[in-house]
Design an enzyme around this catalytic site. Sequence first.
Site, mmCIF file in Angstrom:
data_model
loop_
_atom_site.group_PDB
_atom_site.id
_atom_site.type_symbol
_atom_site.label_atom_id
_atom_site.label_comp_id
_atom_site.label_asym_id
_atom_site.label_seq_id
_atom_site.Cartn_x
_atom_site.Cartn_y
_atom_site.Cartn_z
ATOM 1 C CE LYS A 202 -3.583 2.381 2.592
ATOM 2 N NZ LYS A 202 -4.573 2.300 3.667
ATOM 3 N NE ARG A 212 -5.840 9.689 3.519
ATOM 4 C CZ ARG A 212 -4.551 9.924 3.269
ATOM 5 N NH1 ARG A 212 -4.117 11.170 3.210
ATOM 6 N NH2 ARG A 212 -3.711 8.933 3.103
ATOM 7 C CE LYS A 225 -3.628 7.880 6.815
ATOM 8 N NZ LYS A 225 -4.793 6.973 6.639
ATOM 9 C CE LYS A 256 -6.119 1.894 -0.418
ATOM 10 N NZ LYS A 256 -6.478 1.958 0.968
ATOM 11 C CB SER A 282 -11.449 7.393 -3.240
ATOM 12 O OG SER A 282 -10.213 7.827 -2.675
ATOM 13 C CE1 TYR A 321 -14.998 3.145 -2.450
ATOM 14 C CE2 TYR A 321 -13.147 3.601 -3.917
ATOM 15 C CZ TYR A 321 -13.647 3.416 -2.637
ATOM 16 O OH TYR A 321 -12.803 3.492 -1.560
HETATM 17 C C1 PBG Z 1 -7.133 3.650 5.600
HETATM 18 C C2 PBG Z 1 -7.595 3.353 4.221
HETATM 19 C C3 PBG Z 1 -7.487 4.240 3.176
HETATM 20 C C4 PBG Z 1 -8.078 3.646 2.082
HETATM 21 C C5 PBG Z 1 -8.558 2.396 2.488
HETATM 22 N N1 PBG Z 1 -8.238 2.228 3.825
HETATM 23 C C6 PBG Z 1 -6.933 5.616 3.124
HETATM 24 C C7 PBG Z 1 -5.633 5.918 3.703
HETATM 25 O O1 PBG Z 1 -4.758 5.058 3.851
HETATM 26 O O2 PBG Z 1 -5.459 7.083 4.048
HETATM 27 C C8 PBG Z 1 -8.181 4.312 0.754
HETATM 28 C C9 PBG Z 1 -9.195 3.804 -0.186
HETATM 29 C C10 PBG Z 1 -9.505 4.732 -1.300
HETATM 30 O O3 PBG Z 1 -8.868 5.791 -1.506
HETATM 31 O O4 PBG Z 1 -10.440 4.410 -2.032
HETATM 32 N N2 PBG Z 1 -6.949 2.621 6.448
#
Ligand code: PBG
Length: 332
Positions: A202, A212, A225, A256, A282, A321
């Site tokens: 990730k 978010r 992060k 991801k 997203s 989605y």
């Molecule tokens: C956080 C989490 C995130 C997503 C899934 N789980 C965001 C992040 O790490 O800040 C993102 C999914 C998306 O953007 O569709 N645990």
Amino acid sequence: MTPILPPFPHTRLRRLRRTQALRDLAQEHRLAVKDLIWPIFVTDVPGADVEIPSMPGVSRLTLEGAVRAAEEAATLGIPAICLFPYTDPALKTETCDAAWSPENLVNRVIRAVKARVPEVAIMTDVALDPYNINGHDGLVRDGIILNDETVTCLTNMALAQADAGADILGPSDMMDGRIGAMRSALEAKGHADVTILSYAAKYASAFYGPFRDAVGASGALKGDKKTYQMNPGNSDEAIRLVARDLAEGADMVMVKPGMPYLDVCHRVKETFGVPTYAYQVSGEYAMIAGAARNGWVNHDAVVLESLMAFRRAGCDGVLTYFAPVAARLLQG
Ligand code: PBG
């Protein structure tokens, strides 16, 4: 594999592209409804079924709305949904205790969906950010993310979700050691059959922005992060992370975001040959949905082309989605 081709005109590669029937026969990869996992956002705010501005076409759902979404998934043949909670900012804490409460929204939704639509698999998110006043996936002390303390919290969270009936746990936190800790705890507590789909590779990505917004974490996040999510400049590291998570007991792995990291999807599948998923996140959704709303791209064609790319890269499936939209398109 270097194919040996007789020279032109004996070889005419356009022959196999001449008609739809020939193109169908020669097609190497296929996209099916069974390849899709549908992420949904759930909320306790009554009547909150309103569109998320940065994700046109996606709304937060109440518990009843989530059950209806699961019914829709079952009707369409989508094998799994994945739950993400919107948490009222006033209820977020430093200790994140709500994350492992058996009565938190996610666990109530899991029980409600399992009671009414048992055939749809439920995937969860295992990370503290929806509950964290600091917006991070881990506990924070003096600005530092506490790895080992967080793993204890995540293990409790995973057990609460498994108790509620989750089929697939999705640790998305990127702490070290969490898969092994969860796997041991699941074995010890009678959940030997609960699967783990590790968010193994990730990346610290700007493509998560609309998510978010959807879960109400945009305002909460202090800093970024990058001490736990991956550097977008790396790909060997993704191989180490996947190897580590598999060795600790993950059944499936994820890359991801998706489309900007198709090379990583491909490497992971080629190297390990395990069930590999991509998350079309997203920001990827927003780019396609937003451009389509403006009439700049053909929505349906771009959705299906973007999803096929994951299959071609080697993924077994995609969290998207677009799942219900794509399912309808695939079924004609
Ligand atoms: C956080 C989490 C995130 C997503 C899934 N789980 C965001 C992040 O790490 O800040 C993102 C999914 C998306 O953007 O569709 N645990």
